[in-house]
Structures are given as structure tokens and as C-alpha cells.
Motif scaffolding. Sequence first.
Motif, PDB file in Angstrom:
ATOM      1  N   UNK A   1       0.836  -1.196   0.000  1.00 18.42           N
ATOM      2  CA  UNK A   1       0.000   0.000   0.000  1.00 18.42           C
ATOM      3  C   UNK A   1       0.869   1.244   0.000  1.00 18.42           C
ATOM      4  N   UNK A   2       0.201   2.368  -0.213  1.00 19.59           N
ATOM      5  CA  UNK A   2       0.838   3.673  -0.116  1.00 19.59           C
ATOM      6  C   UNK A   2      -0.067   4.550   0.743  1.00 19.59           C
TER       7      UNK A   2
ATOM      8  N   UNK B   1      -8.722   8.422   9.253  1.00 17.33           N
ATOM      9  CA  UNK B   1      -8.065   7.498   8.337  1.00 17.33           C
ATOM     10  C   UNK B   1      -9.107   6.642   7.629  1.00 17.33           C
ATOM     11  N   UNK B   2      -8.807   6.276   6.391  1.00 16.42           N
ATOM     12  CA  UNK B   2      -9.643   5.336   5.629  1.00 16.42           C
ATOM     13  C   UNK B   2      -8.709   4.509   4.758  1.00 16.42           C
ATOM     14  N   UNK B   3      -9.173   3.333   4.381  1.00 16.31           N
ATOM     15  CA  UNK B   3      -8.399   2.456   3.504  1.00 16.31           C
ATOM     16  C   UNK B   3      -9.249   2.097   2.295  1.00 16.31           C
ATOM     17  N   UNK B   4      -8.675   2.261   1.102  1.00 16.68           N
ATOM     18  CA  UNK B   4      -9.321   1.818  -0.129  1.00 16.68           C
ATOM     19  C   UNK B   4      -8.351   0.883  -0.844  1.00 16.68           C
TER      20      UNK B   4
ATOM     21  N   UNK C   1      -3.830  -3.347  -4.354  1.00 14.34           N
ATOM     22  CA  UNK C   1      -2.886  -2.441  -3.708  1.00 14.34           C
ATOM     23  C   UNK C   1      -3.692  -1.482  -2.833  1.00 14.34           C
ATOM     24  N   UNK C   2      -3.277  -1.331  -1.602  1.00 12.21           N
ATOM     25  CA  UNK C   2      -3.988  -0.473  -0.671  1.00 12.21           C
ATOM     26  C   UNK C   2      -3.586   0.983  -0.786  1.00 12.21           C
ATOM     27  N   UNK C   3      -4.560   1.854  -0.592  1.00 10.65           N
ATOM     28  CA  UNK C   3      -4.330   3.290  -0.507  1.00 10.65           C
ATOM     29  C   UNK C   3      -4.836   3.703   0.868  1.00 10.65           C
TER      30      UNK C   3
ATOM     31  N   UNK D   1       2.567   8.602  -7.674  1.00 13.75           N
ATOM     32  CA  UNK D   1       2.328   7.184  -7.890  1.00 13.75           C
ATOM     33  C   UNK D   1       1.748   7.080  -9.284  1.00 13.75           C
ATOM     34  N   UNK D   2       1.619   5.880  -9.802  1.00 13.59           N
ATOM     35  CA  UNK D   2       1.123   5.709 -11.159  1.00 13.59           C
ATOM     36  C   UNK D   2       0.031   4.649 -11.183  1.00 13.59           C
ATOM     37  N   UNK D   3      -1.023   4.921 -11.940  1.00 16.28           N
ATOM     38  CA  UNK D   3      -2.085   3.947 -12.177  1.00 16.28           C
ATOM     39  C   UNK D   3      -2.084   3.601 -13.658  1.00 16.28           C
TER      40      UNK D   3
END
Length: 163
Positions: free
Chosen positions: A9-10, A64-67, A73-75, A99-101
Motif C-alpha cells: 500500500x501507499x 483514516x480510511x483504507x481503499x 494495492x492499498x491506498x 504514484x502511477x495507475x
Amino acid sequence: MTYPKTFSHIGISVPDLDQAVAFYEEVMGWYTIMKPTVVKEESDTAIGKMCIDVFGTGWGSFRIAHVSTGDKIGIEMFEFKNNEKPAEFEYWKTGTFHFCVQDPNIEELVEKIIAHGGKQRMPIREYYPDEKPFKMVYVEDPFGLVFEIYTHSYELTYSQGAY
């Protein structure tokens, strides 16, 4: 023997967590795995202790939240009370600057980013004109976070003869 590590993750800092989660869900299609929640400065829980280890003391609390992306890959998104947007894009400073998608329909994704308050920082360009049909562009989310979009994988983009 050393082996290639995988990416987990990032973490990104945003000024408005709810808006950021909505943007990345609606524009990128990422899904929420942990809804926005508050973390308080305290030493009674594992997360409280870990955050004191990382941030020191005096931060009080943050949200905080996690997607997660389509390739798992976590954000990790943080909303700190004293969030500041840099005055300019400080790409020359040590640290992560983008970062790159990946999306094969780069034009449509750029239009969607702009329609949701983001910016296109440069024209869409071919990475290797006349050699590979690969495109790239730098964009910015509505909160000032710069990221890149590729039409093809990192490995295909930079490999020779594997396309």
C-alpha cells in the motif's frame, strides 16, 4: 537469496477524507475496505501506540480510511487537522512525489479526473512514438496530489522486445 518484494500500500495525506474517498471511488473505481474513522493519540491500543511511534506526540487525533485498487494495492488516506498543501509541486525534494495507475482508456480517465475537480498537468504523450503505442500523462487530484497514468504495465512500458 533476495527476491522481489510485492507492493502492499501507499499512504497519502488529504485535506478532506470524505471527499477523497468519494473521488477515488467514483473516478478510479477503487473500493473502500475501511470507512473513515478517527484515531486518537493514546497508548492503550496497538494503533495508538504505532502512531505515537511514527508521529511522536502532540498530534491529538486524525481520520483514516483504507481503499483498494483492482490489483489489491492499498491506498491509506490520512486527514490530519493541520493538513497543508505545498505551495508548489516540490518534485526535487526527497520522498515520494507521485504514484502511477494504469488504464488503457487514458483519455476517458483524464476527462473524468477533470470533471471531478482534478487537473491535467501535461498533454497525453506517447512514451515511445513509432515504436510502441503506449501513452502516459501526469494529472492532479482535486486535493493537489500528483499522479501519473500509463496505458500499459510498467514492465511492458520499459522492457525491450517483450511487446
